[in-house]
Scaffold this motif. Structure first.
Motif, PDB file in Angstrom:
ATOM      1  N   ASP A 258       0.816  -1.219   0.000  1.00 52.40           N
ATOM      2  CA  ASP A 258       0.000   0.000   0.000  1.00 52.40           C
ATOM      3  C   ASP A 258       0.848   1.267   0.000  1.00 52.40           C
ATOM      4  O   ASP A 258       0.360   2.346  -0.320  1.00 52.40           O
ATOM      5  N   ASN A 259       2.100   1.133   0.426  1.00 55.36           N
ATOM      6  CA  ASN A 259       2.973   2.299   0.523  1.00 55.36           C
ATOM      7  C   ASN A 259       4.314   1.975  -0.135  1.00 55.36           C
ATOM      8  O   ASN A 259       5.366   1.994   0.492  1.00 55.36           O
ATOM      9  N   SER A 260       4.242   1.655  -1.428  1.00 54.91           N
ATOM     10  CA  SER A 260       5.429   1.174  -2.131  1.00 54.91           C
ATOM     11  C   SER A 260       6.310   2.329  -2.611  1.00 54.91           C
ATOM     12  O   SER A 260       5.833   3.271  -3.243  1.00 54.91           O
ATOM     13  N   SER A 261       7.599   2.246  -2.279  1.00 52.44           N
ATOM     14  CA  SER A 261       8.546   3.268  -2.744  1.00 52.44           C
ATOM     15  C   SER A 261       8.716   3.129  -4.251  1.00 52.44           C
ATOM     16  O   SER A 261       8.963   2.031  -4.747  1.00 52.44           O
ATOM     17  N   ARG A 262       8.585   4.225  -4.931  1.00 56.23           N
ATOM     18  CA  ARG A 262       8.806   4.216  -6.385  1.00 56.23           C
ATOM     19  C   ARG A 262      10.185   4.762  -6.715  1.00 56.23           C
ATOM     20  O   ARG A 262      10.464   5.169  -7.829  1.00 56.23           O
ATOM     21  N   PHE A 263      11.041   4.780  -5.698  1.00 56.68           N
ATOM     22  CA  PHE A 263      12.412   5.269  -5.891  1.00 56.68           C
ATOM     23  C   PHE A 263      13.338   4.530  -4.931  1.00 56.68           C
ATOM     24  O   PHE A 263      12.912   4.024  -3.899  1.00 56.68           O
ATOM     25  N   GLY A 264      14.600   4.455  -5.301  1.00 54.16           N
ATOM     26  CA  GLY A 264      15.600   3.875  -4.405  1.00 54.16           C
ATOM     27  C   GLY A 264      16.170   4.971  -3.525  1.00 54.16           C
ATOM     28  O   GLY A 264      16.090   6.149  -3.874  1.00 54.16           O
ATOM     29  N   LYS A 265      16.692   4.579  -2.391  1.00 50.70           N
ATOM     30  CA  LYS A 265      17.196   5.582  -1.451  1.00 50.70           C
ATOM     31  C   LYS A 265      18.624   5.281  -1.040  1.00 50.70           C
ATOM     32  O   LYS A 265      18.975   4.116  -0.811  1.00 50.70           O
ATOM     33  N   TYR A 266      19.414   6.316  -0.956  1.00 48.67           N
ATOM     34  CA  TYR A 266      20.767   6.191  -0.422  1.00 48.67           C
ATOM     35  C   TYR A 266      20.886   7.217   0.694  1.00 48.67           C
ATOM     36  O   TYR A 266      20.764   8.420   0.454  1.00 48.67           O
ATOM     37  N   VAL A 267      21.044   6.725   1.910  1.00 56.22           N
ATOM     38  CA  VAL A 267      21.100   7.626   3.069  1.00 56.22           C
ATOM     39  C   VAL A 267      22.506   7.572   3.655  1.00 56.22           C
ATOM     40  O   VAL A 267      23.025   6.484   3.924  1.00 56.22           O
ATOM     41  N   GLU A 268      23.101   8.710   3.821  1.00 56.66           N
ATOM     42  CA  GLU A 268      24.410   8.776   4.484  1.00 56.66           C
ATOM     43  C   GLU A 268      24.227   9.446   5.833  1.00 56.66           C
ATOM     44  O   GLU A 268      23.617  10.514   5.926  1.00 56.66           O
ATOM     45  N   LEU A 269      24.750   8.789   6.867  1.00 57.38           N
ATOM     46  CA  LEU A 269      24.686   9.375   8.212  1.00 57.38           C
ATOM     47  C   LEU A 269      26.098   9.735   8.635  1.00 57.38           C
ATOM     48  O   LEU A 269      27.038   8.979   8.375  1.00 57.38           O
ATOM     49  N   TYR A 270      26.246  10.859   9.277  1.00 60.27           N
ATOM     50  CA  TYR A 270      27.557  11.271   9.787  1.00 60.27           C
ATOM     51  C   TYR A 270      27.501  11.194  11.307  1.00 60.27           C
ATOM     52  O   TYR A 270      26.617  11.801  11.926  1.00 60.27           O
TER      53      TYR A 270
END
Ligand SMILES: Nc1ncnc2c1ncn2[C@@H]1O[C@H](COP(=O)(O)OP(=O)(O)OP(=O)(O)O)[C@@H](O)[C@H]1O
Length: 132
Positions: A100-112
């Motif tokens: 029901d809440n499908s991501s239509r994009f990929g994600k790249y998260v950088e944490l510092y």
């Protein structure tokens, strides 16, 4: 109702070796934080799986864990990082047959992190070729 991701779980996994507790998203997030601190090397968590398998929720839970173990000292930094996820979902998610809440994009998260505490983040989104 199981409380798998509450404060008790944060305390259970915080600072513990990955083999000391049952498998859990918090164990993985904790291992990444510990290795970053001990070896002073960047760490990467790759979350993959089919649509609806829980990648988005897993990412948010691990971010929440990392924010929680840093305490409230950087709340003004961690709060916007946590709130960015649902905001981005409102632009890039859609209902599909599988989720029901499908991501239509990929994600790249950088944490510092500095001394185990989040002090910044950046995120990039990539459009995916999805047929469903
Ligand atoms: N840890 C969890 N506990 C309970 N329910 C979960 C959990 N993870 C995911 N879910 C359920 O599964 C649904 C799909 O999860 P999620 O959106 O994270 O999948 P996804 O792998 O990111 O899918 P997509 O590739 O389509 O974006 C959630 O809306 C939620 O209902």
């Amino acid at each position: 109702m199981f409380d798998l991701y509450g404060t008790e779980s944060v305390l259970q996994y915080r600072g513990k070796d990955i083999i000391c507790n049952p498998p859990h998203l918090f164990a993985l997030a904790n291992a990444a934080c510990t290795k970053l601190k001990d070896f002073k090397e960047n760490q990467c968590i790759l979350i993959s799986g089919e649509s609806g398998s829980g990648k988005t929720e897993a990412t948010k839970l691990m971010l929440r864990y990392m924010a929680a173990i840093g305490g409230m000292q950087n709340h003004h930094i961690t709060q916007p990082i946590l709130e960015a996820s649902p905001l981005l979902e409102s632009f890039g998610n859609a209902k599909t047959m599988h989720n029901d809440n499908s991501s239509r994009f990929g994600k790249y998260v950088e944490l510092y992190l500095e001394n185990g505490v989040i002090n910044g983040a950046s995120t990039s989104q990539y459009l995916l070729e999805k047929s469903r």
